[in-house]
Motif scaffolding. Structure first.
Motif, PDB file in Angstrom:
ATOM      1  N   TYR A  43       0.723  -1.240   0.045  1.00  0.00           N
ATOM      2  CA  TYR A  43      -0.058   0.026   0.092  1.00  0.00           C
ATOM      3  C   TYR A  43       1.058   1.382   0.118  1.00  0.00           C
ATOM      4  CZ  TYR A  43      -3.465  -3.473   1.145  1.00  0.00           C
ATOM      5  OH  TYR A  43      -4.537  -4.532   1.505  1.00  0.00           O
ATOM      6  N   ARG A  45       3.010   2.048  -2.128  1.00  0.00           N
ATOM      7  CA  ARG A  45       3.577   2.401  -3.528  1.00  0.00           C
ATOM      8  C   ARG A  45       2.279   2.608  -4.223  1.00  0.00           C
ATOM      9  NH1 ARG A  45       8.995   2.667  -4.436  1.00  0.00           N
ATOM     10  NH2 ARG A  45      10.125   1.901  -2.570  1.00  0.00           N
ATOM     11  N   ASP A  46       2.167   3.617  -5.489  1.00  0.00           N
ATOM     12  CA  ASP A  46       1.135   3.635  -6.180  1.00  0.00           C
ATOM     13  C   ASP A  46       1.317   2.535  -7.569  1.00  0.00           C
ATOM     14  OD1 ASP A  46       3.036   4.619  -8.033  1.00  0.00           O
ATOM     15  OD2 ASP A  46       2.367   6.689  -7.363  1.00  0.00           O
ATOM     16  N   SER A  47       0.548   2.397  -8.345  1.00  0.00           N
ATOM     17  CA  SER A  47       0.445   1.613  -9.441  1.00  0.00           C
ATOM     18  C   SER A  47       1.749   1.756 -10.645  1.00  0.00           C
ATOM     19  CB  SER A  47      -0.710   1.343 -10.270  1.00  0.00           C
ATOM     20  OG  SER A  47      -1.087   2.900 -10.755  1.00  0.00           O
ATOM     21  N   LEU A  83      -7.781   8.885  -8.401  1.00  0.00           N
ATOM     22  CA  LEU A  83      -7.731   7.513  -9.197  1.00  0.00           C
ATOM     23  C   LEU A  83      -9.104   7.135  -9.659  1.00  0.00           C
ATOM     24  CD1 LEU A  83      -6.258   4.690  -9.709  1.00  0.00           C
ATOM     25  CD2 LEU A  83      -7.018   4.070  -7.495  1.00  0.00           C
TER      26      LEU A  83
END
Length: 230
Positions: A43, A45-47, A83
């Motif tokens: 959680y 880090r982003d995509s 998002l």
């Protein structure tokens, strides 16, 4: 046509006094260049693989008092709103994800431009009516609005860390960092930044008139019930 906005509304993305930045030791990322947390979870880090700051996230009744200043934005809620293209005020999801999204920005000397970058999530039409009345940054007609067809992620905004010392770089507290750039591995993101494409100027007076005063009053009441501080 526009009814008075209810007082006390706190936008969804607002930061609160008891949701503070969590201090976590920064380490060198194993195997690849960049920074990491020693106890990192998926959680963090982003995509796009960028590390994010850690902030406390509390239930509404335990958040304390809202920080309504422009800089006091909760990173997780801003990221979630971007998002999912949620309204930054009432957190409503768009009824049609493929339809254009309404963006309301502070007037910086001209209309919203094609390809412009922003960290401000979209708003629904009723919340645009509330924002231009209650937001100090937008008051007095100091706003521009546009319908935007495509909103691709561009990068993040956050503090940079030095590749040698891993310490925060002085003067680089809220830098704009593009995904895929050399600094993307050395930033701790605090905001998602998107690019606005397919921009068409929005006539808010026309949008408000299309809803009508009765519908706007109903929507204002809905938003107030969801967001007002008791």
């Amino acid at each position: 046509m526009l009814p008075p906005a209810p007082p006390g509304i706190v936008p969804y993305i607002t930061g609160w006094s008891e949701e503070k930045l969590l201090k976590c030791p920064i380490i060198r990322r194993p195997m690849v260049p960049g920074i990491a947390y020693a106890d990192e979870s998926p959680y963090d880090r982003d995509s796009f693989g960028v590390l994010w700051v850690r902030y406390a996230l509390r239930q509404r009744r335990r958040r304390g008092t809202p920080r309504l200043q422009a800089a006091e934005i909760h990173p997780y809620r801003q990221r979630r709103a971007m998002l999912n293209m949620m309204c930054q005020v009432c957190s409503r999801m768009p009824p049609d994800p493929d339809a254009p999204h309404l963006f309301l920005l502070r007037d910086s000397g001209g209309p919203i431009q094609e390809g412009e970058l922003t960290t401000s999530p979209p708003v629904c039409v009723p919340c645009a009516g509330i924002s231009i009345q209650r937001c100090c940054a937008l008051g007095g007609g100091r706003f521009v609005a546009a319908w935007v067809k495509h909103v691709p992620a561009w990068g993040v905004v956050g503090p940079l860390h030095h590749p040698l010392t891993l310490q925060p770089v002085p003067g680089c507290h809220m830098e704009h960092v593009k995904y895929g750039s050399q600094w993307a591995s050395w930033v701790r993101a605090a905001r998602t930044m998107v690019q606005l494409r397919g921009v068409t100027p929005a006539d808010l007076d026309r949008e408000f008139a299309a809803l009508g005063r009765d519908r706007l009053e109903e929507e204002f009441a809905r938003v107030a019930e969801l967001t007002t501080v008791v």
